[in-house]
Design a protein around this motif. Structure first.
Motif, mmCIF file in Angstrom:
data_model
loop_
_atom_site.group_PDB
_atom_site.id
_atom_site.type_symbol
_atom_site.label_atom_id
_atom_site.label_comp_id
_atom_site.label_asym_id
_atom_site.label_seq_id
_atom_site.Cartn_x
_atom_site.Cartn_y
_atom_site.Cartn_z
ATOM 1 N N ASP A 1 0.810 -1.261 -0.166
ATOM 2 C CA ASP A 1 -0.016 0.258 -0.246
ATOM 3 C C ASP A 1 0.952 1.161 0.032
ATOM 4 O OD1 ASP A 1 -2.336 -1.401 0.071
ATOM 5 O OD2 ASP A 1 -2.534 -1.355 2.291
ATOM 6 N N LYS B 1 -11.299 17.301 -0.021
ATOM 7 C CA LYS B 1 -12.500 17.401 0.607
ATOM 8 C C LYS B 1 -13.621 16.855 -0.590
ATOM 9 C CE LYS B 1 -15.562 20.916 1.896
ATOM 10 N NZ LYS B 1 -15.722 22.639 2.263
ATOM 11 N N VAL C 1 -12.988 14.291 -2.693
ATOM 12 C CA VAL C 1 -12.934 12.759 -2.614
ATOM 13 C C VAL C 1 -13.615 12.369 -1.690
ATOM 14 C CG1 VAL C 1 -11.213 11.055 -2.448
ATOM 15 C CG2 VAL C 1 -10.832 12.835 -4.229
ATOM 16 N N ASN C 2 -13.411 13.037 -0.423
ATOM 17 C CA ASN C 2 -14.206 12.615 0.808
ATOM 18 C C ASN C 2 -15.527 12.449 0.794
ATOM 19 O OD1 ASN C 2 -11.774 11.837 2.247
ATOM 20 N ND2 ASN C 2 -11.933 13.701 3.373
ATOM 21 N N ARG C 3 -16.174 13.513 0.000
ATOM 22 C CA ARG C 3 -17.533 13.690 -0.119
ATOM 23 C C ARG C 3 -18.012 12.584 -1.046
ATOM 24 N NH1 ARG C 3 -18.523 19.480 -2.207
ATOM 25 N NH2 ARG C 3 -18.132 19.850 -0.009
ATOM 26 N N VAL C 4 -17.112 12.456 -2.094
ATOM 27 C CA VAL C 4 -17.730 11.397 -3.063
ATOM 28 C C VAL C 4 -17.520 10.022 -2.408
ATOM 29 C CG1 VAL C 4 -16.898 10.100 -4.969
ATOM 30 C CG2 VAL C 4 -17.096 12.543 -5.245
ATOM 31 N N LYS C 5 -16.669 9.775 -1.501
ATOM 32 C CA LYS C 5 -16.612 8.598 -0.807
ATOM 33 C C LYS C 5 -17.703 8.318 0.232
ATOM 34 C CE LYS C 5 -13.134 6.263 1.814
ATOM 35 N NZ LYS C 5 -11.674 6.186 2.501
ATOM 36 N N ALA C 6 -18.071 9.539 0.633
ATOM 37 C CA ALA C 6 -19.094 9.326 1.830
ATOM 38 C C ALA C 6 -20.479 8.898 0.914
ATOM 39 C CB ALA C 6 -19.219 10.564 2.407
ATOM 40 N N ALA D 1 -20.786 7.369 -1.777
ATOM 41 C CA ALA D 1 -20.497 6.024 -2.075
ATOM 42 C C ALA D 1 -20.698 5.076 -1.052
ATOM 43 C CB ALA D 1 -19.309 5.564 -2.816
ATOM 44 N N GLU D 2 -20.509 5.330 0.148
ATOM 45 C CA GLU D 2 -20.711 4.236 1.374
ATOM 46 C C GLU D 2 -21.954 4.689 2.075
ATOM 47 O OE1 GLU D 2 -17.284 5.349 3.849
ATOM 48 O OE2 GLU D 2 -15.780 4.202 2.548
ATOM 49 N N LYS D 3 -22.592 5.722 1.686
ATOM 50 C CA LYS D 3 -24.216 6.060 2.387
ATOM 51 C C LYS D 3 -25.098 4.751 2.342
ATOM 52 C CE LYS D 3 -27.576 9.361 2.223
ATOM 53 N NZ LYS D 3 -28.154 10.661 1.632
#
Length: 148
Positions: free
Chosen positions: A16, A105, A107-112, A114-116
């Motif tokens: 990683d 910010k 990427v975190n919004r898109v990630k959140a 997607a994980e919603k």
């Protein structure tokens, strides 16, 4: 010792980290281009094209000699205090830090998003509803009132 090295390399954290370093190097080129080719020209448009990188002070204090540029002073072997280069480095750092902040910010919004988790339907209570109970009480009161 070789087996220990194989175990170390085979661990997920090392792989990683290697991927992160490679992607980070590529990302650095993108961010540097963004700052140098897009953002700095916009800033130059608003500041009238001021380039701070040419600001310097000669440290030999020879009043008879002055140099037109940092390169000329450096070629002459004169010690210089290149305040402009430092200032540009600080400005570029702040711009890069801001751009990286905005990207993280986003990427975190898109990630959140997607994980919603899927919205859970509200739990339907079992048994009679509040309205049913009230109607039953009303009917019971009417029945008791009419028997008197």
């Amino acid at each position: 010792m070789i087996n220990e090295f194989k175990d170390f390399i085979a661990k997920g954290n090392v792989m990683d980290m290697a991927v992160g370093i490679i992607v980070g190097a590529a990302f650095t080129a993108i961010v540097t281009s963004l700052v140098g080719d897009i953002i700095n020209p916009i800033i130059a448009l608003f500041t009238g094209g001021i380039d701070f990188s040419g600001w310097f002070y000669e440290l030999d204090f020879d009043p008879d000699q002055s140099y037109a540029s940092i390169d000329a002073a450096t070629e002459a072997g004169v010690p210089i205090f290149a305040i402009g280069n430092f200032l540009m480095a600080v400005i570029n750092f702040l711009i890069i830090a801001w751009v990286v902040f905005l990207l993280v910010k986003m990427v975190n919004r898109v990630k959140a998003a997607a994980e919603k988790p899927e919205e859970v339907a509200p739990e339907v209570p079992s048994g009679p509803s509040e309205l049913d109970v009230l109607l039953e009480i009303r009917d019971s009161l009417r029945a008791n009132g009419s028997s008197n």
